[in-house]
Write a protein that holds these residues in place. Structure first.
Motif, PDB file in Angstrom:
ATOM      1  N   ASP A  52      48.661  76.725  74.494  1.00 15.94           N
ATOM      2  CA  ASP A  52      49.465  77.697  73.756  1.00 15.94           C
ATOM      3  C   ASP A  52      50.912  77.585  74.236  1.00 15.94           C
ATOM      4  O   ASP A  52      51.208  77.927  75.381  1.00 15.94           O
ATOM      5  N   PRO A  53      51.830  77.126  73.379  1.00 12.88           N
ATOM      6  CA  PRO A  53      53.215  76.950  73.817  1.00 12.88           C
ATOM      7  C   PRO A  53      53.919  78.251  74.183  1.00 12.88           C
ATOM      8  O   PRO A  53      54.900  78.238  74.917  1.00 12.88           O
ATOM      9  N   THR A  54      53.404  79.389  73.713  1.00 13.90           N
ATOM     10  CA  THR A  54      54.017  80.669  74.078  1.00 13.90           C
ATOM     11  C   THR A  54      53.513  81.176  75.425  1.00 13.90           C
ATOM     12  O   THR A  54      54.027  82.166  75.940  1.00 13.90           O
ATOM     13  N   GLN A  55      52.504  80.515  75.987  1.00 13.77           N
ATOM     14  CA  GLN A  55      51.910  80.922  77.261  1.00 13.77           C
ATOM     15  C   GLN A  55      51.926  79.782  78.274  1.00 13.77           C
ATOM     16  O   GLN A  55      51.082  79.729  79.169  1.00 13.77           O
ATOM     17  N   SER A  56      52.860  78.860  78.108  1.00 11.50           N
ATOM     18  CA  SER A  56      52.904  77.684  78.981  1.00 11.50           C
ATOM     19  C   SER A  56      54.354  77.297  79.232  1.00 11.50           C
ATOM     20  O   SER A  56      55.228  77.571  78.408  1.00 11.50           O
ATOM     21  N   VAL A  80      49.934  76.468  82.443  1.00 13.78           N
ATOM     22  CA  VAL A  80      49.328  76.257  81.128  1.00 13.78           C
ATOM     23  C   VAL A  80      48.453  77.465  80.808  1.00 13.78           C
ATOM     24  O   VAL A  80      47.578  77.827  81.598  1.00 13.78           O
ATOM     25  N   ASN A  81      48.730  78.094  79.679  1.00 14.99           N
ATOM     26  CA  ASN A  81      47.941  79.245  79.216  1.00 14.99           C
ATOM     27  C   ASN A  81      47.816  80.308  80.300  1.00 14.99           C
ATOM     28  O   ASN A  81      46.734  80.673  80.720  1.00 14.99           O
ATOM     29  N   TRP A  82      48.943  80.832  80.741  1.00 14.08           N
ATOM     30  CA  TRP A  82      48.917  81.755  81.881  1.00 14.08           C
ATOM     31  C   TRP A  82      48.265  83.088  81.589  1.00 14.08           C
ATOM     32  O   TRP A  82      47.974  83.830  82.507  1.00 14.08           O
ATOM     33  N   ARG A  83      47.989  83.412  80.388  1.00 15.24           N
ATOM     34  CA  ARG A  83      47.282  84.682  80.089  1.00 15.24           C
ATOM     35  C   ARG A  83      45.892  84.429  79.636  1.00 15.24           C
ATOM     36  O   ARG A  83      45.502  83.501  79.092  1.00 15.24           O
TER      37      ARG A  83
END
Length: 83
Positions: A52-56, A80-83
């Motif tokens: 997910d580019p909004t979470q990486s 990468v995908n911190w949530r």
């Protein structure tokens, strides 16, 4: 006056670059480690993980809990995908 982590500082222009996952998610990373990150991201996606580019991301001027610069502050780490 430019800030310590202003991405327009000469050392940052020389040392940081962008890699993209196969799906196009951008990561600002150390140029010295760029190819390793590119392969890692390709391997992740090939194994079925959606990035997910909004979470990486990569470069981030932050400190560790101990007050020392994080590896992200030099572009040597990514999330990468911190949530």
């Amino acid at each position: 006056m430019a800030g310590l982590f202003d991405t327009q500082l000469p050392w940052q222009r020389r040392r940081l670059g962008e890699v993209r996952s196969p799906s196009g998610a951008p990561f600002t990373v150390s140029q010295a480690h760029a190819e390793r990150f590119r392969r890692f991201l390709a391997d992740l996606q090939q194994s079925g993980i959606r990035i997910d580019p909004t979470q990486s991301g990569g470069f981030n001027p932050r400190n560790t809990a101990f007050g020392t610069p994080s590896r992200h502050a030099s572009g040597e780490a990514i999330d990468v995908n911190w949530r």
